[in-house]
Design an enzyme around this catalytic site. Structure first.
Site, PDB file in Angstrom:
ATOM      1  CG  ASN A   9      -1.726   1.225   1.399  1.00  0.00           C
ATOM      2  OD1 ASN A   9      -1.815   2.041   0.480  1.00  0.00           O
ATOM      3  ND2 ASN A   9      -2.336   1.388   2.566  1.00  0.00           N
ATOM      4  CE  LYS A  11      -0.168   3.279   4.702  1.00  0.00           C
ATOM      5  NZ  LYS A  11      -0.125   3.400   6.158  1.00  0.00           N
ATOM      6  CG  HIS A  97      -5.852   2.155   5.023  1.00  0.00           C
ATOM      7  ND1 HIS A  97      -5.432   3.121   5.915  1.00  0.00           N
ATOM      8  CD2 HIS A  97      -4.859   1.249   4.939  1.00  0.00           C
ATOM      9  CE1 HIS A  97      -4.217   2.802   6.341  1.00  0.00           C
ATOM     10  NE2 HIS A  97      -3.848   1.671   5.766  1.00  0.00           N
ATOM     11  CD  GLU A  99      -2.893   5.648   6.622  1.00  0.00           C
ATOM     12  OE1 GLU A  99      -2.822   5.688   5.383  1.00  0.00           O
ATOM     13  OE2 GLU A  99      -2.027   5.094   7.336  1.00  0.00           O
ATOM     14  CD  GLU A 169      -3.818  -2.321   7.225  1.00  0.00           C
ATOM     15  OE1 GLU A 169      -2.693  -2.579   6.785  1.00  0.00           O
ATOM     16  OE2 GLU A 169      -4.419  -1.271   6.964  1.00  0.00           O
ATOM     17  N   GLY A 175       2.219   2.233  10.789  1.00  0.00           N
ATOM     18  CA  GLY A 175       3.213   3.287  10.655  1.00  0.00           C
ATOM     19  C   GLY A 175       3.876   3.677  11.963  1.00  0.00           C
ATOM     20  CB  SER A 215       4.794  -1.818  12.125  1.00  0.00           C
ATOM     21  OG  SER A 215       4.423  -0.457  12.309  1.00  0.00           O
TER      22      SER A 215
END
Ligand code: PGA
Length: 252
Positions: A9, A11, A97, A99, A169, A175, A215
């Site tokens: 991904n 991003k 996701h 985010e 996730e 991250g 991560s």
């Protein structure tokens, strides 16, 4: 049997030229690997999809969008539809996701629409679920994840659901360099599979690929993927360079 998948991904990273150069390099690297034991996917920004798809001539890499619209077509300035994504040659779309949930107000109701449109256009959704830190600390991770699945996906028939890939996730691991332990990942993945079995039966549950994200990297992928219910990874930071992404693919 369910597939093992390692999906990158990107991003909001890489310009078009960098994206094309990356897949060209990855393609060469994958052709030099003796045996690849998983499907390999790269999730690119919309703008890259067509060119990146065109640059892949080995069938070794699948392409994913990172989102699609919750509407079919029309006056929705700035949106990109599932049909448009499919027309580029992309085969997957990452949906839900954290985010997007956190920064762009994506709700379960919107994600339900996006999933239906993705499926109607022949795309495989990589559907993300996961709890935030406070929810884990309160011991609520199972109920949060179950509600995310129920609210956005349990309207699907078993046949439709069998086309979904899930990605667990934990938001606190994305991250942050703080990976879920292999035990935490396995525990949640087994719980998700049990939840799917209760709704759709054991066969559908057993055939659903459930990826871990947060991560994941070359150093921890092998241990994470060795769990019976972890069928691969959705990889952010470590997917941006071939030298960090390839070893994750090779962890299978
Ligand atoms: P990360 O991101 O690997 O950089 O933690 C994973 C993701 O957000 O999909």
């Amino acid at each position: 049997m369910r597939k093992n998948i390692v999906a990158g991904n990107w991003k909001m990273n890489k310009n078009l030229q960098e994206g094309i150069a990356f897949v060209e390099e990855l393609q060469v690297a994958l052709s030099n690997v003796d045996k690849i034991n998983c499907d390999v996917v790269v999730g690119t920004p919309f703008i890259h999809l067509a060119n990146v798809s065109a640059a892949i001539n080995t069938g070794l890499i699948g392409v994913a969008a990172q989102n699609c619209a919750d509407k079919e077509s029309g006056a929705y300035t700035g949106e990109v539809s599932a049909a448009m994504v499919a027309s580029t040659g992309a085969k997957y779309v990452i949906l839900g996701h954290s985010e997007r949930r956190q920064y762009y107000g994506e709700t379960d109701a919107k994600l339900k629409e996006k999933t239906l449109l993705a499926l109607a256009n022949g795309l495989t959704p990589i559907f993300c679920i996961g709890e935030v830190l406070e929810e884990r600390e309160a011991g609520k991770q199972n109920e949060v994840v179950k509600a995310q699945i129920e609210n956005a996906l349990f309207n699907l028939s078993a046949e439709e659901f069998s086309k979904i890939v899930l990605a667990y996730e934990p938001v606190w691991a994305i991250g942050t360099g703080k990976t879920a332990t292999p035990e935490q990942a396995q525990e949640m993945h087994a719980y998700i599979r049990k939840t799917l079995a209760e709704k759709y039966g054991k066969e559908v549950a057993d055939n659903t690929s459930i990826l871990y994200g947060g991560s994941a990297n070359a150093a921890n992928a092998k241990e994470l993927f060795s769990n019976p219910d972890v069928d691969g990874g959705l990889i952010g930071g470590a997917s941006l360079k071939v030298e960090t992404f390839l070893p994750i693919v090779q962890a299978f």
